[in-house]
Write an enzyme that holds these catalytic residues in place. Structure first.
Site, PDB file in Angstrom:
ATOM      1  N   GLN A   1      -9.854  18.929  -8.938  1.00  0.00           N
ATOM      2  CA  GLN A   1      -9.249  18.275  -7.777  1.00  0.00           C
ATOM      3  C   GLN A   1      -9.713  16.828  -7.629  1.00  0.00           C
ATOM      4  OE1 GLN A   1      -9.276  22.500  -5.440  1.00  0.00           O
ATOM      5  NE2 GLN A   1      -8.923  20.732  -4.163  1.00  0.00           N
TER       6      GLN A   1
ATOM      7  N   THR B   1      -4.153   7.220  18.473  1.00  0.00           N
ATOM      8  CA  THR B   1      -5.287   7.792  19.211  1.00  0.00           C
ATOM      9  C   THR B   1      -6.221   6.680  19.694  1.00  0.00           C
ATOM     10  OG1 THR B   1      -6.435   8.070  17.106  1.00  0.00           O
ATOM     11  CG2 THR B   1      -5.306  10.013  17.993  1.00  0.00           C
ATOM     12  N   SER B   2      -6.007   5.437  19.244  1.00  0.00           N
ATOM     13  CA  SER B   2      -6.993   4.396  19.583  1.00  0.00           C
ATOM     14  C   SER B   2      -6.408   3.050  19.999  1.00  0.00           C
ATOM     15  CB  SER B   2      -7.918   4.178  18.385  1.00  0.00           C
ATOM     16  OG  SER B   2      -7.138   3.842  17.257  1.00  0.00           O
TER      17      SER B   2
ATOM     18  N   HIS C   1      -4.235  16.513  -8.377  1.00  0.00           N
ATOM     19  CA  HIS C   1      -4.968  17.757  -8.603  1.00  0.00           C
ATOM     20  C   HIS C   1      -4.397  18.422  -9.856  1.00  0.00           C
ATOM     21  CE1 HIS C   1      -6.938  17.243  -4.897  1.00  0.00           C
ATOM     22  NE2 HIS C   1      -6.565  18.319  -4.233  1.00  0.00           N
TER      23      HIS C   1
ATOM     24  N   ARG D   1      -2.318  26.779  10.215  1.00  0.00           N
ATOM     25  CA  ARG D   1      -1.675  27.488   9.082  1.00  0.00           C
ATOM     26  C   ARG D   1      -1.721  29.003   9.194  1.00  0.00           C
ATOM     27  NH1 ARG D   1      -4.324  23.976   4.429  1.00  0.00           N
ATOM     28  NH2 ARG D   1      -3.210  22.041   4.817  1.00  0.00           N
TER      29      ARG D   1
ATOM     30  N   GLY E   1      -2.996   6.745   8.480  1.00  0.00           N
ATOM     31  CA  GLY E   1      -3.997   7.287   7.549  1.00  0.00           C
ATOM     32  C   GLY E   1      -3.402   7.417   6.144  1.00  0.00           C
ATOM     33  N   MET E   2      -4.150   8.053   5.261  1.00  0.00           N
ATOM     34  CA  MET E   2      -3.712   8.086   3.858  1.00  0.00           C
ATOM     35  C   MET E   2      -2.450   8.929   3.683  1.00  0.00           C
ATOM     36  SD  MET E   2      -6.043   8.579   0.513  1.00  0.00           S
ATOM     37  CE  MET E   2      -6.732  10.137   1.017  1.00  0.00           C
ATOM     38  N   VAL E   3      -2.463  10.155   4.185  1.00  0.00           N
ATOM     39  CA  VAL E   3      -1.271  11.014   4.049  1.00  0.00           C
ATOM     40  C   VAL E   3      -0.116  10.414   4.863  1.00  0.00           C
ATOM     41  CG1 VAL E   3      -0.301  13.298   4.528  1.00  0.00           C
ATOM     42  CG2 VAL E   3      -2.608  13.101   3.601  1.00  0.00           C
TER      43      VAL E   3
ATOM     44  N   CYS F   1      -3.026  21.544  -0.513  1.00  0.00           N
ATOM     45  CA  CYS F   1      -2.439  20.808  -1.639  1.00  0.00           C
ATOM     46  C   CYS F   1      -2.470  21.611  -2.942  1.00  0.00           C
ATOM     47  CB  CYS F   1      -3.155  19.487  -1.829  1.00  0.00           C
ATOM     48  SG  CYS F   1      -4.937  19.585  -1.632  1.00  0.00           S
TER      49      CYS F   1
ATOM     50  N   GLN G   1      -1.508  14.925  -5.272  1.00  0.00           N
ATOM     51  CA  GLN G   1      -2.068  15.597  -4.094  1.00  0.00           C
ATOM     52  C   GLN G   1      -1.533  15.011  -2.794  1.00  0.00           C
ATOM     53  OE1 GLN G   1      -4.796  14.140  -2.005  1.00  0.00           O
ATOM     54  NE2 GLN G   1      -4.753  15.995  -0.741  1.00  0.00           N
TER      55      GLN G   1
ATOM     56  N   ARG H   1     -14.252  19.501  -7.868  1.00  0.00           N
ATOM     57  CA  ARG H   1     -13.876  18.094  -7.667  1.00  0.00           C
ATOM     58  C   ARG H   1     -14.180  17.320  -8.946  1.00  0.00           C
ATOM     59  NH1 ARG H   1     -10.933  17.120  -3.661  1.00  0.00           N
ATOM     60  NH2 ARG H   1     -12.404  17.814  -2.074  1.00  0.00           N
TER      61      ARG H   1
ATOM     62  N   LYS I   1      -8.489  29.670   0.540  1.00  0.00           N
ATOM     63  CA  LYS I   1      -7.113  29.271   0.859  1.00  0.00           C
ATOM     64  C   LYS I   1      -6.146  29.665  -0.256  1.00  0.00           C
ATOM     65  CE  LYS I   1      -8.162  25.237   3.774  1.00  0.00           C
ATOM     66  NZ  LYS I   1      -8.224  23.755   3.790  1.00  0.00           N
TER      67      LYS I   1
HETATM   68  N1  HSE Z   1      -8.640  20.521   0.558  1.00  0.00           N
HETATM   69  C1  HSE Z   1      -8.054  19.708  -0.454  1.00  0.00           C
HETATM   70  C2  HSE Z   1      -9.105  19.015  -1.260  1.00  0.00           C
HETATM   71  C3  HSE Z   1      -7.137  18.684   0.084  1.00  0.00           C
HETATM   72  O1  HSE Z   1     -10.246  18.939  -0.805  1.00  0.00           O
HETATM   73  O2  HSE Z   1      -8.809  18.524  -2.329  1.00  0.00           O
HETATM   74  C4  HSE Z   1      -6.078  19.052   1.023  1.00  0.00           C
HETATM   75  O3  HSE Z   1      -5.450  20.258   0.944  1.00  0.00           O
END
Ligand code: HSE
Length: 367
Positions: A158, A37-38, A271, A98, A11-13, A131, A347, A264, A240
């Protein structure tokens, strides 16, 4: 050699994590197993067949599991592993664990002491933070460390990446459609700008832009809502801010208030945050600057000048790097304890992959 299992590495991360690990030769000296997983049985990145990420006996052979697969996977697999008696270390980028009492939220430049104490006390779940919170703490570590902060307000800008890979694509598709619609007017020096504006506004509102992911146009606009609704009118992302800041700092017994609005914007993977701090006392600006600069090797102080700001304090300048610049620092007119500054961070790096990568290095005894 430790057996380390990776889940969600595609995935991306996960891909950013894999890149960082290859860059730093982290795979040397460990036995890596890649789970899926697949696509169990298909060749993995090292050529060996991928293991089934839901097969507890295979997972339990690992000394360390590092997951970037997401919270649903964590919730599906982690309790079963622990109930079955697995004593390995679980390192996770997702938020699911977390707030668990048996986990530590990791950001080692800031809370290495807490991590080391946790290891001594038998903690086995180490979870990367949100993040925005991690990037704020990387930038302002020097002030929190000296217990100077009475409260913080963070207004965020963000990037699309925080919402996911599909969202990044959707943002660019929206930009492309707006660009196509406005190109001939934008490039015609004789064209009326209000005509261009009318055309773009119409395009933003005529229902033709792709909005399946964001639910609204983000290009040439913004969305002042991130994640789900919580109590007191806050979104989960805003909640958070306080919960995780204090968890990382180990100040939950006497929490430092953190609150603000999370927004966003059309940045790709950085970010940004405009921060207001109330300090516990009046500290000279030069001292504040020195504390910020000296806190860790990734923070960069940017003088409060236009040229420096444009060159060094933007998502465009920071994207893809581990730098966490802090700039626009000044006292506010409300009084000498009120401070404002602006900070930017990638991010996907310090906001996601780097804290879990470094937690793995800590468990391997390398840092
Ligand atoms: N929740 C964050 C966001 C990304 O939507 O930008 C991950 O922590």
């Amino acid at each position: 050699m430790k057996n380390v299992g990776f889940i969600g590495w595609r995935g991306m991360v996960g891909s950013v994590l894999m890149d960082r690990m290859r860059q730093e030769n982290d795979f040397e000296g460990l036995n890596a197993t890649f789970f899926t997983t697949s696509q169990a049985g298909q060749p993995g990145p090292d050529g060996a067949p991928l293991q089934d990420a839901h097969d507890l006996p295979s997972l339990m052979k690992m000394d360390i599991l590092l997951s970037c697969q997401g919270g649903d996977y964590t919730k599906a697999v982690h309790p079963g592993l622990r109930e079955a008696g697995w004593k390995g270390y679980w390192v996770d980028a997702a938020s699911a664990l977390r707030m668990s009492k048996s986990s530590i939220v990791v950001l080692d430049p800031v809370n290495r002491k807490l991590i080391d104490e946790g290891l001594e006390n038998g903690i086995r779940d180490f979870i990367g933070g949100n993040c925005t919170v991690s990037l704020m703490l990387m930038g302002l570590q020097g002030l929190y460390e000296q217990d100077l902060v009475e409260w913080t307000t963070s207004m965020t800008y963000q990037s699309a990446s925080g919402a996911g890979a599909k969202n990044m694509k959707e943002l660019v598709s929206q930009m492309a459609e707006l660009g196509d619609a406005g190109r001939y007017l934008a490039s015609d020096p004789a064209a009326e700008v209000l005509e261009l504006d009318r055309l773009i506004s119409a395009k933003l509102n005529d229902g033709s832009l792709p909005i399946d992911q964001f639910g609204a146009p983000l290009a040439a606009s913004l969305i002042p809502w991130i994640d789900s609704a919580m109590d007191c009118g806050r979104t989960r992302e805003e909640w958070k801010g306080m919960a995780e800041t204090n968890r990382i700092l180990g100040t939950e017994a006497h929490p430092i208030p953190v609150d603000g609005q999370c927004v966003r914007v059309g940045a790709m993977r950085c970010h940004s945050q405009a921060i207001t701090l109330k300090l516990k006392k009046d500290v000279p600006l030069e001292e504040i600057e020195a504390l910020i600069k000296g806190a860790n090797e990734w923070v960069e102080f940017v003088p409060n000048q236009k040229a420096d700001t444009l060159a060094r304090l933007t998502p465009a300048a920071v994207s893809g790097t581990l730098k966490v610049p802090v700039g626009r620092l000044r006292k506010m007119i409300m009084g000498p304890e009120y401070l404002t500054c602006f900070t930017v961070g990638d991010q996907l790096l310090w906001g996601a992959a780097e804290p879990v990568r470094r937690m793995l290095l800590i468990l391997l005894g390398r840092i």
